[in-house]
Scaffold this active site. Structure first.
Site, PDB file in Angstrom:
ATOM      1  N   ASP A   1      31.156   8.390  24.109  1.00 25.21           N
ATOM      2  CA  ASP A   1      30.130   9.219  23.479  1.00 25.21           C
ATOM      3  C   ASP A   1      29.436   8.478  22.345  1.00 25.21           C
ATOM      4  OD1 ASP A   1      30.570  11.365  25.093  1.00 25.21           O
ATOM      5  OD2 ASP A   1      31.772  12.498  23.669  1.00 25.21           O
TER       6      ASP A   1
ATOM      7  N   LYS B   1      25.578  12.199  24.019  1.00 18.52           N
ATOM      8  CA  LYS B   1      24.612  13.297  23.985  1.00 18.52           C
ATOM      9  C   LYS B   1      24.120  13.457  22.561  1.00 18.52           C
ATOM     10  CE  LYS B   1      26.956  15.854  27.682  1.00 18.52           C
ATOM     11  NZ  LYS B   1      25.890  15.815  28.677  1.00 18.52           N
TER      12      LYS B   1
ATOM     13  N   MET C   1      26.851  22.323  15.546  1.00 15.67           N
ATOM     14  CA  MET C   1      25.590  22.251  16.298  1.00 15.67           C
ATOM     15  C   MET C   1      24.616  23.358  15.904  1.00 15.67           C
ATOM     16  SD  MET C   1      27.278  21.310  20.005  1.00 15.67           S
ATOM     17  CE  MET C   1      28.583  22.542  19.809  1.00 15.67           C
TER      18      MET C   1
END
Length: 484
Positions: free
Chosen positions: A35, A57, A170
């Site tokens: 990641d 991502k 997030m």
């Protein structure tokens, strides 16, 4: 099927925060699928022969779909490989480790699970916030603030009624709406709140306030994703050591700041981003035919970034590295030499002093009259090399392969030091009208950068002896210890 997959949490912060088990698996893997936002040094533990596949991502950018990652894991295991799926934080805390586990189980692929330190716990702790505290908060609730169906969680009224700590992941882009909905659901506007960006974030920073003020303060501070949002009484706490803390400001490109950040973190220094720098390629034509036709062409690089952009263009324009076999290569510094060696080419010239002046003088000692110099650098790069060569009647063709766009980040605390990795970063900060604090000590990476600082801010900086991130941090540590 002889292959297997290990889903490993990389932790949240420096490379030392991975588990011993996770590191062992990395050291003997044959494929690592990793990641974003993991410590780059962890990849140094991977065998050189192993395949490295990034699948990070990032919000606002195109990213590999989860289905593709699942199939990739199954495919590589099907090839009989030992695969490590390296995930930031903990794989099972909003890390989609569960989805990957189910996909592997469905395909009959054997796998192991290795936990990591989640950002929901690590980032608040980095800024001295305990997510639980016996006399303040006896529970913690970790919530994703963004889902595919809705920008905010549906159970806001239930969350607002909880007495413990709320940790939202997030949710930075929806911070204003999140705060408003919590208040509308009954949470006091005076409830302490904090927005924290740390760990391996390229844009570290912290903002504290209340539910009523946190969105406006965060916007003013220019905080960028990823960030953790903490709501509750613990958000006003700061349990970091009360001993002397040195705040260090970082400038330059994202890649350079990441190198500095890793080194500063090892010494427990408090880093803050003063400037954001993003490199983008130019469309400057490269004379491939001239470089391949005749012998005696010198290709000169002043940074590893220039090396990477050069070979990227070679691939894009369907060139062949063998066409450069007649060329000689010169570089500034060991790091640039390493970047060149990564493409299978060893530098013919790398002076012991890592400056443009030293490289130009070394070139003058090596150049034959019929030889030509091609300098590949940045739009904002120093003109020391072409000017020094021109003084001796040597022509240097300068080709700027990339440009760096800088943006100044507002500061809310006093910085003891600011580190400058280029004259371009100095000039960009000055052009932005940055007001220099007389108590802040500038450290510049070399004489060209130092001259730029002196010209723009009228103050003599501390200068690192070598043009490397390691030398800059060593200079800082030596200087700070002499002042205690």
């Amino acid at each position: 099927m002889s292959g297997q997959v290990s889903i490993v949490g990389a932790g949240c912060g420096g490379p030392e925060l991975i588990t011993v088990r996770g590191l062992e698996l990395l050291q003997r893997c044959e494929v690592v699928i990793y990641d974003d936002l993991i410590a780059g040094e962890l990849l140094d533990a991977v065998p050189e022969t192993a395949e490295r596949i990034p699948v990070g991502k990032r919000a606002g950018s195109r990213s590999p779909k989860q289905e593709y990652i699942n199939e990739l894991l199954i495919q590589k295991a099907g090839e009989g490989k030992r695969v490590v799926r390296l995930k930031g934080g903990d794989p099972f805390v909003f890390g989609r480790g569960g989805e990957e586990s189910l996909a592997l189980a469905g395909a009959g692929v054997p796998y192991t699970l290795v936990p990591g330190i989640s950002s929901a716990l690590a980032i608040p702790m980095e800024f001295g916030i305990p997510v639980t505290h016996r006399t303040v908060s006896r529970s913690v609730h970790i919530v994703t603030a963004h889902t595919a169906e809705r920008a905010l969680p549906e159970n806001i009224p239930q969350l607002a009624a909880l007495e413990g700590t709320l940790v939202f992941l997030m949710g930075l882009r929806s911070l204003k709406e999140l705060a408003q909905e919590l208040i509308a659901a009954g949470k006091s506007p005076d409830t302490p709140a904090a927005v924290l960006s740390g760990g391996n974030s390229p844009h570290p920073g912290a903002v504290r306030g209340t539910l009523a003020s946190i969105a406006e303060r965060t916007e003013k501070a220019g905080v960028l994703p990823p960030a953790v949002i903490v709501v509750g009484e613990v958000a006003q706490m700061d349990l970091r050591s009360p001993g002397p803390s040195i705040a260090v400001g970082l400038t330059g490109t994202e890649e350079f700041q990441q190198k500095l950040a890793a080194l500063l973190d090892r010494h427990g220094l408090n880093r803050r981003q003063v400037q954001r720098g993003k490199c983008s390629p130019t469309e400057a034509p490269i004379p491939w035919k001239e470089l391949s036709k005749t012998a005696g062409n010198w290709i000169v690089f002043t940074s590893g970034r220039g090396v990477d952009f050069f070979f990227r263009r070679l691939a894009q324009e369907k060139g062949d590295v063998r066409s450069l076999s007649r060329c000689l290569f010169a570089v500034i510094g060991e790091k640039t030499a390493e970047a060149l060696a990564a493409h299978g080419i060893r530098a013919d010239l790398c002076p012991g002093v890592f400056t443009g002046k030293a490289l130009a003088q070394a070139l003058l000692r090596r150049l034959a009259p019929e030889e030509t110099v091609y300098l590949f650098d940045s739009v904002k790069g120093s003109r020391v090399i072409p000017e020094t060569l021109a003084e001796q009647g040597i022509s240097c063709r300068r080709i700027s392969l990339y440009d760096t766009i800088y943006e100044t980040v507002p500061q809310s605390e006093h910085l003891r030091y600011i580190l400058f990795g280029s004259a371009g970063g100095v000039n960009a900060l000055a052009d932005d009208g940055y007001e220099w604090d007389g108590d802040t000590i500038p450290i510049c990476i070399g004489p060209v950068c130092a001259r730029a600082f002196e010209n723009r801010f009228h103050q003599r900086p501390v200068v690192s002896p070598n043009i490397t991130a390691e030398s800059m941090v060593e200079t800082l540590l030596t200087h700070s210890s002499s002042k205690i």
